[in-house]
Design a protein around this motif. Structure first.
Motif, PDB file in Angstrom:
ATOM      1  N   UNK A 216       0.803  -1.224   0.000  1.00 52.23           N
ATOM      2  CA  UNK A 216       0.000   0.000   0.000  1.00 52.23           C
ATOM      3  C   UNK A 216       0.837   1.276   0.000  1.00 52.23           C
ATOM      4  N   UNK A 217       1.877   1.417   0.853  1.00 51.26           N
ATOM      5  CA  UNK A 217       2.652   2.666   0.843  1.00 51.26           C
ATOM      6  C   UNK A 217       3.312   2.960  -0.508  1.00 51.26           C
ATOM      7  N   UNK A 218       3.776   1.914  -1.185  1.00 48.91           N
ATOM      8  CA  UNK A 218       4.377   2.114  -2.510  1.00 48.91           C
ATOM      9  C   UNK A 218       3.352   2.660  -3.500  1.00 48.91           C
ATOM     10  N   UNK A 249     -11.384  -1.080   0.489  1.00 46.06           N
ATOM     11  CA  UNK A 249     -10.891  -0.190   1.540  1.00 46.06           C
ATOM     12  C   UNK A 249      -9.451   0.251   1.273  1.00 46.06           C
ATOM     13  N   UNK A 250      -8.629  -0.640   0.709  1.00 44.20           N
ATOM     14  CA  UNK A 250      -7.255  -0.258   0.370  1.00 44.20           C
ATOM     15  C   UNK A 250      -7.243   0.832  -0.694  1.00 44.20           C
ATOM     16  N   UNK A 251      -8.070   0.676  -1.719  1.00 46.73           N
ATOM     17  CA  UNK A 251      -8.136   1.698  -2.760  1.00 46.73           C
ATOM     18  C   UNK A 251      -8.574   3.041  -2.183  1.00 46.73           C
ATOM     19  N   UNK A 252      -9.574   3.021  -1.332  1.00 46.74           N
ATOM     20  CA  UNK A 252     -10.050   4.263  -0.711  1.00 46.74           C
ATOM     21  C   UNK A 252      -8.943   4.898   0.120  1.00 46.74           C
ATOM     22  N   UNK A 253      -8.164   4.068   0.826  1.00 48.28           N
ATOM     23  CA  UNK A 253      -7.064   4.582   1.651  1.00 48.28           C
ATOM     24  C   UNK A 253      -5.955   5.167   0.779  1.00 48.28           C
ATOM     25  N   UNK A 258      -3.007   9.907  -0.875  1.00 44.21           N
ATOM     26  CA  UNK A 258      -2.410  10.619  -2.010  1.00 44.21           C
ATOM     27  C   UNK A 258      -3.110  11.920  -2.346  1.00 44.21           C
ATOM     28  N   UNK A 259      -4.391  12.018  -1.984  1.00 45.35           N
ATOM     29  CA  UNK A 259      -5.189  13.173  -2.378  1.00 45.35           C
ATOM     30  C   UNK A 259      -5.724  13.075  -3.789  1.00 45.35           C
ATOM     31  N   UNK A 260      -5.382  12.002  -4.501  1.00 44.33           N
ATOM     32  CA  UNK A 260      -5.831  11.823  -5.884  1.00 44.33           C
ATOM     33  C   UNK A 260      -7.182  11.100  -5.919  1.00 44.33           C
ATOM     34  N   UNK A 261      -8.028  11.406  -6.885  1.00 44.60           N
ATOM     35  CA  UNK A 261      -9.236  10.591  -7.076  1.00 44.60           C
ATOM     36  C   UNK A 261      -8.838   9.154  -7.403  1.00 44.60           C
TER      37      UNK A 261
END
Length: 572
Positions: A216-218, A249-253, A258-261
């Motif tokens: 996720x962080x990458x 939930x990962x995608x939403x996080x 990132x602030x990106x859509x």
């Protein structure tokens, strides 16, 4: 005598009415106009000058060099294919007929893997791994590829995300490793470069190796870079089945960090035991949207997906690329371990074969000519004929073909597919190439979504099942994805916008491809205009190849382009 004739001709010339040039290059009359906004249609005319729409209204104020009588049919903005795999098929045939005949005027590519940026090792492997379609890899960056395709000549416009997997392989190779801070910075720099060339954002596909090795962080770091450049994060999530909710939930996080859509590629609940999870997934998306996050999705309109047999095996065995994957499968001890994990009731990886079963796994694409006669058979049929288990058959086919082998997995429920078409934040993508039932494309089969994804929406779900209105379907095929991508002057029938247009008959538009015979064109679309030029006329392709490289907001060629300090510096 000659002087008298000349003088007489001059008299007649002076007395004749002056010859005036047509006011427009193209006028479409007698149309039911669906402008892409989702509002009610209206009868009227649209005039085109050069590559732009010059008039929209009841009566065009002048004639066109070419005129089309729509005969009361629908006139809509060109349709956007939010998930296209036409990157190679358009090299083989720039017409893109299976999509062009459905009214698609923009192909958006880059699901995890993009055509650039590549290094020397990636170029060599790309050449060696080619199957039916053969071509020279004569580009390095994503922008090089897209610019080259425009010069080559294509019917439709092209856009692309930069693949998160492509970025990872460029810096780290295909092994299961984590980037160092310096390597992650190098990956971010590649994203920034692609965004400044015109990429739409970062696309991931994280059920497949080596994309699945990204944590996720990458992914958030790469999405942050895209957001700084006005782009979005779009993903084939880590799971569409057993861990669907966790993947949403990962995608939403990632979007939050990132602030990106963010957009979900081909939203679905895969596997009968997971069908009931769709409502929960939708609820999580809508909760995030209610908090101000811009989370959207796209889909294809069929109850089966199509991918490879790599989605039937654990990702650890695939580390290092297809060549190392096959070498490991040839080791008896490794093979036994892989089969045990393939048969596990709750595997640690996304095992689509477990949910589809051998009977629900249709073989459609081989590289090895000796295996092509198996095209159209199920994995269960091949396993029975060979006297082995379906797991053994899958492993043997991968080894024998030297590829992941393209298959169709039957995974979804029709009621869920119908429900998804009505979601207000849904767009549509074929997840397929742009093909034709001829030449090189007959060497393998495909999924019928390549020939009918849009037509099936307009025929089955709009006209027959009425899960959504035609005006809303047009909006979801044009203005909505154009807005999500941040496109300039595309997606609406509006004066000053690019003239990407489609004329179709809502009463007859239909898909005809089946899983047994997928290579059948859809019908009902008569004209397609791309950048002001007719690419399809009377239902047949013209010689025009007006498609362009459509660039994202971070392109440095825009007056307001280039990257900024954060995603918050952009309006979304």
């Amino acid at each position: 005598m000659k002087r008298a004739v000349t003088a007489l001709a001059a008299v007649f010339t002076l007395g004749a009415a002056p010859v005036t040039a047509p006011a427009f290059d193209l006028v479409i009359r007698n149309a039911e106009i669906y402008d892409g906004s989702g509002g009610a249609p209206f009868k009227g005319e649209v005039a085109v000058k050069a590559d732009r729409i010059a008039y929209v209204g009841p009566h065009a104020p002048g004639q066109g060099a070419r005129e089309i009588d729509a005969g009361g049919k629908a006139l809509a903005p060109g349709f956007i294919n939010m998930l296209s795999w036409a990157n190679e098929t358009l090299i083989a045939d720039g017409r893109g007929l299976s999509d062009l005949k459905q009214g698609i005027t923009l192909e958006v590519m880059g699901e995890g893997n993009s055509m650039g940026p590549i290094n020397a090792d990636m170029r060599a492997k790309a050449q060696n791994r080619q199957a039916d379609i053969r071509y020279d890899v004569d580009w390095t960056t994503l922008g090089d590829y897209l610019s080259g395709m425009e010069k080559r000549g294509v019917s439709m416009n092209l856009a692309s995300f930069i693949g998160a997997e492509t970025t990872r392989v460029n810096v780290l190779g295909e092994d299961d490793v984590d980037p160092t801070p310096a390597q992650l910075d190098a990956m971010r720099a590649l994203v920034r470069q692609a965004m400044e060339e015109g990429a739409m954002g970062v696309g991931s596909s994280i059920i497949y190796a080596p994309g699945s090795y990204a944590e996720t962080p990458e992914l958030a770091a790469l999405a942050t870079e895209a957001g700084k450049c006005g782009g979005m994060y779009i993903s084939h999530m880590r799971s569409e089945g057993d861990r669907l909710i966790e993947a949403v939930d990962e995608l939403i996080e990632i979007s939050r960090l990132s602030g990106a859509p963010a957009e979900i590629y081909h939203l679905k609940a895969a596997g009968r035991s997971n069908w009931s999870k769709l409502d929960t997934a939708i609820a999580h998306i809508e909760a995030a949207r209610a908090k101000g996050q811009r989370i959207t999705a796209d889909m294809y309109t069929y109850p089966a997906g199509s991918t490879g047999l790599d989605a039937a095996m654990p990702t650890w065995v695939q580390a290092g690329g297809v060549e190392q994957w096959i070498a490991r499968l040839k080791d008896p001890a490794t093979r036994a371990k892989v089969i045990a994990e393939m048969r596990a009731e709750k595997p640690a990886f996304e095992n689509l074969l477990l949910h589809a079963g051998g009977e629900g796994t249709l073989l459609v694409g081989f590289k090895n000519p000796a295996l092509k006669p198996l095209t159209g058979k199920t994995l269960a049929e091949v396993a029975k004929a060979r006297g082995v288990s379906v797991q053994d058959a899958a492993i043997d086919l991968v080894i024998e073909d030297g590829t992941r082998v393209q298959v169709v997995y039957f995974l979804m429920s029709e009621p869920n597919v119908a429900k998804e078409t009505a979601l207000p934040w849904m767009s549509f993508g074929s997840d397929a190439g742009a093909l034709a039932p001829e030449g090189v494309f007959l060497k393998s089969s495909t999924h019928p979504r390549a020939y009918g994804n849009v037509a099936r929406l307009l025929g089955k779900y709009v006209r027959e099942e009425k899960t959504l209105t035609l005006a809303d379907a047009v909006r979801k095929l044009s203005a909505q994805p154009a807005h999500n991508l941040g496109l300039k002057d595309r997606g609406l029938i509006k004066t000053g916008y690019f003239a990407d247009l489609v004329v179709f008959d809502p009463k007859t538009v239909a898909d005809h491809g089946t899983f047994e015979k997928p290579q059948q064109f859809a019908t009902g679309v008569s004209e397609v205009v791309v950048n002001g030029q007719l690419a399809l006329a009377g239902g047949e392709p013209t010689d025009a190849r007006p498609g362009r490289f459509v660039r994202g907001r971070g392109w440095t060629g825009w007056k307001d382009g280039g990257c900024r300090k954060s995603a918050a510096d952009w309006s979304w």
